[in-house]
Design a protein around this motif. Structure first.
Motif, PDB file in Angstrom:
ATOM      1  N   ARG A   1      12.487 -15.321  -4.428  1.00  0.00           N
ATOM      2  CA  ARG A   1      13.507 -16.347  -4.203  1.00  0.00           C
ATOM      3  C   ARG A   1      14.598 -16.321  -5.266  1.00  0.00           C
ATOM      4  O   ARG A   1      15.689 -16.816  -5.060  1.00  0.00           O
TER       5      ARG A   1
ATOM      6  N   GLY B   1       6.587 -11.916  -3.428  1.00  0.00           N
ATOM      7  CA  GLY B   1       5.780 -12.732  -4.350  1.00  0.00           C
ATOM      8  C   GLY B   1       5.432 -11.981  -5.625  1.00  0.00           C
ATOM      9  O   GLY B   1       4.488 -12.323  -6.320  1.00  0.00           O
ATOM     10  N   VAL B   2       6.228 -10.963  -5.963  1.00  0.00           N
ATOM     11  CA  VAL B   2       5.901 -10.140  -7.147  1.00  0.00           C
ATOM     12  C   VAL B   2       6.276 -10.793  -8.468  1.00  0.00           C
ATOM     13  O   VAL B   2       5.962 -10.254  -9.532  1.00  0.00           O
ATOM     14  N   THR B   3       6.956 -11.957  -8.397  1.00  0.00           N
ATOM     15  CA  THR B   3       7.215 -12.649  -9.659  1.00  0.00           C
ATOM     16  C   THR B   3       6.013 -13.519 -10.020  1.00  0.00           C
ATOM     17  O   THR B   3       5.950 -14.079 -11.103  1.00  0.00           O
ATOM     18  N   GLY B   4       5.055 -13.655  -9.112  1.00  0.00           N
ATOM     19  CA  GLY B   4       3.863 -14.481  -9.368  1.00  0.00           C
ATOM     20  C   GLY B   4       2.812 -13.726 -10.159  1.00  0.00           C
ATOM     21  O   GLY B   4       2.937 -12.528 -10.420  1.00  0.00           O
ATOM     22  N   ARG B   5       1.785 -14.466 -10.536  1.00  0.00           N
ATOM     23  CA  ARG B   5       0.709 -13.897 -11.377  1.00  0.00           C
ATOM     24  C   ARG B   5       0.066 -12.682 -10.735  1.00  0.00           C
ATOM     25  O   ARG B   5      -0.036 -11.613 -11.304  1.00  0.00           O
TER      26      ARG B   5
ATOM     27  N   HIS C   1     -13.325 -15.467  -1.003  1.00  0.00           N
ATOM     28  CA  HIS C   1     -13.979 -14.426  -1.806  1.00  0.00           C
ATOM     29  C   HIS C   1     -15.491 -14.439  -1.586  1.00  0.00           C
ATOM     30  O   HIS C   1     -16.122 -13.408  -1.387  1.00  0.00           O
TER      31      HIS C   1
ATOM     32  N   VAL D   1      -6.682  -8.281   0.875  1.00  0.00           N
ATOM     33  CA  VAL D   1      -7.250  -8.032  -0.452  1.00  0.00           C
ATOM     34  C   VAL D   1      -8.659  -8.627  -0.540  1.00  0.00           C
ATOM     35  O   VAL D   1      -8.860  -9.809  -0.259  1.00  0.00           O
TER      36      VAL D   1
ATOM     37  N   GLU E   1      -2.570 -10.751   0.352  1.00  0.00           N
ATOM     38  CA  GLU E   1      -3.523 -11.509  -0.446  1.00  0.00           C
ATOM     39  C   GLU E   1      -4.276 -12.473   0.476  1.00  0.00           C
ATOM     40  O   GLU E   1      -3.884 -12.697   1.626  1.00  0.00           O
TER      41      GLU E   1
ATOM     42  N   GLY F   1       0.892 -11.076  -7.805  1.00  0.00           N
ATOM     43  CA  GLY F   1       1.843 -10.101  -7.291  1.00  0.00           C
ATOM     44  C   GLY F   1       2.332  -9.167  -8.387  1.00  0.00           C
ATOM     45  O   GLY F   1       2.427  -7.955  -8.184  1.00  0.00           O
TER      46      GLY F   1
ATOM     47  N   ARG G   1       2.617 -17.861   3.399  1.00  0.00           N
ATOM     48  CA  ARG G   1       2.144 -16.549   3.853  1.00  0.00           C
ATOM     49  C   ARG G   1       2.228 -16.342   5.359  1.00  0.00           C
ATOM     50  O   ARG G   1       2.759 -15.325   5.831  1.00  0.00           O
TER      51      ARG G   1
ATOM     52  N   VAL H   1       2.796 -17.862  -2.622  1.00  0.00           N
ATOM     53  CA  VAL H   1       1.927 -19.034  -2.568  1.00  0.00           C
ATOM     54  C   VAL H   1       1.349 -19.102  -1.138  1.00  0.00           C
ATOM     55  O   VAL H   1       2.010 -18.699  -0.170  1.00  0.00           O
TER      56      VAL H   1
ATOM     57  N   TRP I   1       0.552 -25.653  -8.479  1.00  0.00           N
ATOM     58  CA  TRP I   1       0.334 -25.843  -7.038  1.00  0.00           C
ATOM     59  C   TRP I   1      -1.146 -25.693  -6.679  1.00  0.00           C
ATOM     60  O   TRP I   1      -1.601 -26.260  -5.682  1.00  0.00           O
TER      61      TRP I   1
ATOM     62  N   PRO J   1      -1.185 -21.895 -12.130  1.00  0.00           N
ATOM     63  CA  PRO J   1      -0.029 -22.633 -11.600  1.00  0.00           C
ATOM     64  C   PRO J   1      -0.412 -24.007 -11.070  1.00  0.00           C
ATOM     65  O   PRO J   1      -1.519 -24.198 -10.551  1.00  0.00           O
TER      66      PRO J   1
HETATM   67  N1  NAD Z   1      -7.341 -11.881  -5.041  1.00  0.00           N
HETATM   68  C1  NAD Z   1      -7.420 -12.695  -6.069  1.00  0.00           C
HETATM   69  O1  NAD Z   1      -8.297 -12.578  -6.906  1.00  0.00           O
HETATM   70  C2  NAD Z   1      -6.411 -13.802  -6.226  1.00  0.00           C
HETATM   71  C3  NAD Z   1      -6.336 -14.483  -7.453  1.00  0.00           C
HETATM   72  C4  NAD Z   1      -5.383 -15.483  -7.591  1.00  0.00           C
HETATM   73  C5  NAD Z   1      -4.547 -15.801  -6.537  1.00  0.00           C
HETATM   74  N2  NAD Z   1      -4.664 -15.125  -5.349  1.00  0.00           N
HETATM   75  C6  NAD Z   1      -3.776 -15.465  -4.220  1.00  0.00           C
HETATM   76  O2  NAD Z   1      -2.494 -14.945  -4.489  1.00  0.00           O
HETATM   77  C7  NAD Z   1      -1.482 -15.843  -4.050  1.00  0.00           C
HETATM   78  C8  NAD Z   1      -0.519 -16.118  -5.208  1.00  0.00           C
HETATM   79  O3  NAD Z   1      -1.218 -16.753  -6.261  1.00  0.00           O
HETATM   80  P1  NAD Z   1      -0.683 -16.698  -7.766  1.00  0.00           P
HETATM   81  O4  NAD Z   1      -1.751 -17.253  -8.600  1.00  0.00           O
HETATM   82  O5  NAD Z   1      -0.139 -15.375  -8.064  1.00  0.00           O
HETATM   83  O6  NAD Z   1       0.502 -17.777  -7.686  1.00  0.00           O
HETATM   84  P2  NAD Z   1       1.892 -17.840  -8.500  1.00  0.00           P
HETATM   85  O7  NAD Z   1       2.315 -19.255  -8.434  1.00  0.00           O
HETATM   86  O8  NAD Z   1       1.739 -17.200  -9.831  1.00  0.00           O
HETATM   87  O9  NAD Z   1       2.875 -16.913  -7.643  1.00  0.00           O
HETATM   88  C9  NAD Z   1       3.353 -17.332  -6.404  1.00  0.00           C
HETATM   89  C10 NAD Z   1       4.484 -16.434  -5.901  1.00  0.00           C
HETATM   90  O10 NAD Z   1       4.958 -16.972  -4.657  1.00  0.00           O
HETATM   91  C11 NAD Z   1       6.378 -17.162  -4.721  1.00  0.00           C
HETATM   92  N3  NAD Z   1       6.757 -18.283  -3.850  1.00  0.00           N
HETATM   93  C12 NAD Z   1       7.237 -18.145  -2.590  1.00  0.00           C
HETATM   94  N4  NAD Z   1       7.480 -19.337  -2.035  1.00  0.00           N
HETATM   95  C13 NAD Z   1       7.167 -20.262  -2.967  1.00  0.00           C
HETATM   96  C14 NAD Z   1       7.227 -21.680  -2.977  1.00  0.00           C
HETATM   97  N5  NAD Z   1       7.648 -22.368  -1.931  1.00  0.00           N
HETATM   98  N6  NAD Z   1       6.831 -22.309  -4.103  1.00  0.00           N
HETATM   99  C15 NAD Z   1       6.392 -21.613  -5.179  1.00  0.00           C
HETATM  100  N7  NAD Z   1       6.309 -20.262  -5.217  1.00  0.00           N
HETATM  101  C16 NAD Z   1       6.706 -19.595  -4.121  1.00  0.00           C
HETATM  102  C17 NAD Z   1       6.657 -17.362  -6.203  1.00  0.00           C
HETATM  103  O11 NAD Z   1       7.992 -17.049  -6.490  1.00  0.00           O
HETATM  104  C18 NAD Z   1       5.665 -16.364  -6.846  1.00  0.00           C
HETATM  105  O12 NAD Z   1       6.222 -15.068  -6.798  1.00  0.00           O
HETATM  106  C19 NAD Z   1      -2.204 -17.064  -3.513  1.00  0.00           C
HETATM  107  O13 NAD Z   1      -2.239 -17.035  -2.111  1.00  0.00           O
HETATM  108  C20 NAD Z   1      -3.606 -16.966  -4.065  1.00  0.00           C
HETATM  109  O14 NAD Z   1      -4.580 -17.484  -3.168  1.00  0.00           O
HETATM  110  C21 NAD Z   1      -5.569 -14.141  -5.192  1.00  0.00           C
END
Ligand code: NAD
Length: 384
Positions: free
Chosen positions: A54, A13-17, A205, A140, A113, A19, A96, A92, A188, A186
């Motif tokens: 992915r 999930g490192v391409t996400g915000r 949290h 986390v 997370e 991660g 998980r 997402v 979702w 995002p």
């Molecule tokens: N600790 C914190 O403060 C904090 C803040 C925001 C989000 N989060 C948690 O982190 C996780 C990710 O959130 P985010 O905001 O980074 O989301 P994001 O949409 O930016 O990233 C999601 C990641 O999951 C991957 N992924 C895997 N399967 C997927 C699918 N079926 N559809 C879409 N993406 C998929 C994506 O490629 C991407 O790398 C969530 O579980 C969220 O609850 C925690």
């Protein structure tokens, strides 16, 4: 001579915000930039990320940008890499639980997370499986490592408040609908069927913040709303927002403390920080945000008299003092990563595990039920 010990970490999930920014960039790569993580015996722990996602193209681009060599679209391949010791998940939320189960079954230590799962049953099962497999695990809980909340904790530990009476928390900001300005979160997050929703996102949290800084949560009443029923996604297409975008929670804590926390993505900010907690006690009060914490002692408390015929006679905001830093605060995500990695390698204390994470899921689940049923619910103790 210093020995360097490599520890392979599968990062999914490192391409996400989260991660990418907080976990890869600000934590793991930052640890490498500082030369590794020094352990007590002089060893330098060297985290070696194995990126999983992915999209091959996005992973390759990311790895190249940061000079990393290991990446794959196959979780199984990553887990089978001989250097892999830890599995980290920032996917997402709905993806998980299954991935964590796979990693535990492969005998890997788990760092993840929140929320750890979408149901309490799933979250507890993960904690059980990890215990049975004898793998170390962590969740986390970044807000505990924010400078503002560390300062608040300092005030609590010093006895500054006397008897704590109440907490009022304000979290949120305006998340654009995506029509005339793109949304900064995002899409979702606004669809319940994709794991979105304010309660599921934020109550985990609030659980550890209240439990660890003030007192354990004993009951919850929540009212949730979907204030903005239609939004536009990353492609500009309209979608129905099926998840709650605001939650108004009242929590009773041990000892009779009352905590009210408003969480909203449909509020405009009239605060110093995006989250603020005011704690009132018999001896003093404080307002803590992400970075700062201001306080007012009883000897400095003004005596306002209600008189609507007069303009406010005092500048209330100026009657508070800042808690000094007194130390250098590192990025909270990185601090928690370092504690976890030390725990994995040396067995040092670490209590923010999957059972603690399950407490967050429990509060979210009860919060959603409370909102549905319109009643206050007890938060029972959790056991494995
Ligand atoms: N600790 C914190 O403060 C904090 C803040 C925001 C989000 N989060 C948690 O982190 C996780 C990710 O959130 P985010 O905001 O980074 O989301 P994001 O949409 O930016 O990233 C999601 C990641 O999951 C991957 N992924 C895997 N399967 C997927 C699918 N079926 N559809 C879409 N993406 C998929 C994506 O490629 C991407 O790398 C969530 O579980 C969220 O609850 C925690």
């Amino acid at each position: 001579m210093t020995t360097r010990r490599t520890i392979g970490i599968v990062m999914n999930g490192v391409t996400g915000r989260m991660g990418y920014r907080q976990h890869l960039l600000r934590s793991i790569l930052a640890i490498r930039e500082q030369g590794g993580l020094p352990l007590e015996d002089g060893t330098l722990l060297w985290p070696e990320p194995i990126l999983v996602g992915r999209s091959e193209a996005r992973l390759r681009a990311l790895a190249e940008r940061h000079g990393l060599e290991r990446w794959t679209t196959s979780l199984d391949d990553a887990l089978a890499d001989p250097i892999t010791e830890v599995y980290f998940d920032a996917q997402v939320t709905p993806a998980r639980e299954k991935a964590l189960r796979t990693a535990i079954a492969a005998g890997k230590h788990i760092y993840t997370e929140k929320p750890t799962a979408e149901s309490l049953e799933g979250a507890l099962d993960l904690a059980r499986l990890a215990r049975e497999a004898g793998v170390r695990n962590g969740v986390v809980q970044d807000k505990l490592f924010l400078p503002g909340l560390l300062k608040l904790k300092r005030l609590v530990d010093s006895g500054f408040f006397g008897r704590i009476l109440s907490v009022r928390g304000e979290f949120g900001y305006w998340v654009f609908e995506g029509d005339w300005q793109s949304a900064q979160r995002p899409s979702w997050n606004y669809r319940a069927e994709d794991g979105g929703g304010m309660i599921l996102d934020m109550f985990p949290h609030w659980r550890y913040v209240l439990d660890e800084i003030v007192a354990p949560v004993r009951s919850v009443y929540a009212h949730s709303s979907t204030h903005i029923p239609e939004r536009r996604d990353e492609q500009g297409a309209a979608y129905r927002a099926t998840a709650d975008d605001a939650a108004y929670g009242i929590f009773e804590l041990e000892g009779g403390v009352v905590a009210q926390i408003n969480s909203s993505w449909a509020v405009r900010v009239d605060r110093d920080e995006l989250v603020e907690f005011q704690v009132d006690g018999t001896e003093g009060s404080a307002v803590a945000g992400l970075r700062n914490c201001r306080y007012q002692h009883r000897v400095g408390t003004p005596k306002p008299v209600w008189n609507p015929d007069l303009a406010a006679t005092e500048d209330f905001r100026s009657q508070w003092h800042q808690v000094p830093d007194n130390e250098v605060f590192d990025n909270g995500f990185k601090v928690q990563w370092e504690l976890f990695l030390r725990h994995v390698v040396t067995g040092s204390d670490y209590h923010w595990d999957l059972l603690e994470g399950a407490k967050g899921v429990q509060l979210a689940e009860l919060g959603m039920r409370s909102a549905r049923e319109g009643r206050r619910l007890d938060v029972p103790a959790l056991e494995l």
